[in-house]
Design a protein around this motif. Structure first.
Motif, short mmCIF file in Angstrom:
data_model
loop_
_atom_site.label_atom_id
_atom_site.label_comp_id
_atom_site.label_asym_id
_atom_site.label_seq_id
_atom_site.Cartn_x
_atom_site.Cartn_y
_atom_site.Cartn_z
N VAL A 36 0.86 -1.33 0.16
CA VAL A 36 -0.07 0.05 0.03
C VAL A 36 0.86 1.29 -0.06
O VAL A 36 1.92 1.45 0.61
N ALA A 37 0.45 2.30 -0.82
CA ALA A 37 1.00 3.61 -0.72
C ALA A 37 -0.05 4.47 -0.43
O ALA A 37 -1.09 4.44 -0.88
N ILE A 38 0.27 5.46 0.73
CA ILE A 38 -0.81 6.17 1.41
C ILE A 38 -0.14 7.72 0.88
O ILE A 38 0.89 7.98 0.98
N VAL A 39 -1.03 8.56 0.47
CA VAL A 39 -0.76 9.99 0.36
C VAL A 39 -1.74 10.89 1.24
O VAL A 39 -2.84 10.37 1.48
N GLY A 40 -1.02 11.96 1.58
CA GLY A 40 -1.77 13.01 2.35
C GLY A 40 -0.84 14.30 2.32
O GLY A 40 0.27 14.25 1.86
#
Ligand code: COA
Length: 259
Positions: A36-40
């Motif tokens: 998983v890649a998370i962005v914010g």
């Protein structure tokens, strides 16, 4: 059958993945075998979420990204593909919202929410398209909306209009990109008790009991309820499901219409 291998060798990209529902989806995807890649927008929140994902043994990455900026989204998706070798699942979860009756809403307040929710979702879809087309599992787009986008949302016209726009965009893309073996669906959560949004919009304003009673099941949902729906839609168990809006709201919108 669902198992811890349900999403094995899948790569997921989750916007707003450091907080609440986004983090829960990232964590559950990871526990079902995905990378998983998370962005914010916030580096500290992202680092904190990344640490928690990795502590569970999940292969995860995080990229500071403002979904309002197409180039940033494109870059983060390219970094994800470079890191994990593919992109199979896009979850458009990032959202901004605040309570404000429409007469008091400034044009910039309206634009800000439309930019994050609707334009941000479009940016994710567009940047992910070429990669999702190449997914060996079939590409998957899941966007988090709300049935308040369909019924109208007094006090949050900006968010309601954005979510209605995402529903329409998703249905269009389900047809346009069906030939590319990309499925496009939305999830409509109801009030989810353990989130900052419900805390701010309902609990802090003393409306939590009223909002609870508005659901057919007379209770708030949990973040896991939404993550389970997101696992289902991303999995082969949903391989013939596209253009759908999966409502996970404890029967709130039906009660709203029927009452
Ligand atoms: N009431 C009325 N207007 C508001 C507002 C509120 N509570 N909060 C922001 N705005 C307006 C601002 O006044 C500004 O308009 P203006 O320039 O005409 O004054 C505009 O919205 C942009 O605000 P700003 O604070 O610069 O935007 P931001 O990009 O920093 O913040 C938001 C984004 C507006 C969505 C902010 O509410 C936010 O970050 N919320 C937390 C995350 C969130 O909403 N999560 C979703 C949970 S459901």
């Amino acid at each position: 059958m669902f198992s811890t291998e349900t999403l094995k060798n899948h790569v997921a990209f989750i916007t707003g993945g450091a907080g609440d529902i986004g983090y829960e989806i990232a964590s559950m995807y990871g526990r079902f075998g995905a990378k998983v890649a998370i962005v914010g927008r916030n580096r500290e929140r992202l680092d904190n979420a990344l640490q928690k994902l990795r502590a569970q043994g999940i292969d995860a990455a995080a990229f500071v990204t403002d979904v309002r900026d197409f180039d940033q989204v494109k870059h983060a998706i390219e970094q994800t593909v470079a890191r994990f070798g593919a992109l199979d699942i896009l979850v458009n979860n990032a959202a901004g919202n605040f309570h404000c009756p429409t007469a008091g809403l400034t044009p910039n307040g309206w634009k800000t929410v439309i930019d994050i929710d609707l334009n941000g979702t479009f940016h994710g879809c567009l940047a992910a398209y070429e990669h999702l087309k190449r997914s060996e599992h079939g590409g998957n787009i899941i966007s988090i909306i709300t049935m308040l986008g369909v019924t109208g949302w007094p006090g949050a016209a900006h968010a309601a209009a954005a979510k209605a726009g995402i529903l329409s965009l998703s249905r269009t893309l389900a047809v346009e990109w069906g030939d590319d073996n990309i499925r496009v669906n939305t999830i409509s959560p109801g009030p989810i008790g353990d989130t900052e949004g419900v805390q701010r919009m309902y609990i802090d304003t003393g409306r939590d009991e009223l909002e609870r009673r508005k659901t057919a099941l007379n209770r708030f949902g949990t973040k896991a309820d939404i993550a389970h729906a997101a696992v289902y839609l991303a999995s082969d168990m949903a391989c013939y499901v596209t253009g759908d809006n999966l409502v996970v709201d404890g029967g709130r919108w039906l009660k709203y219409v029927a009452a």
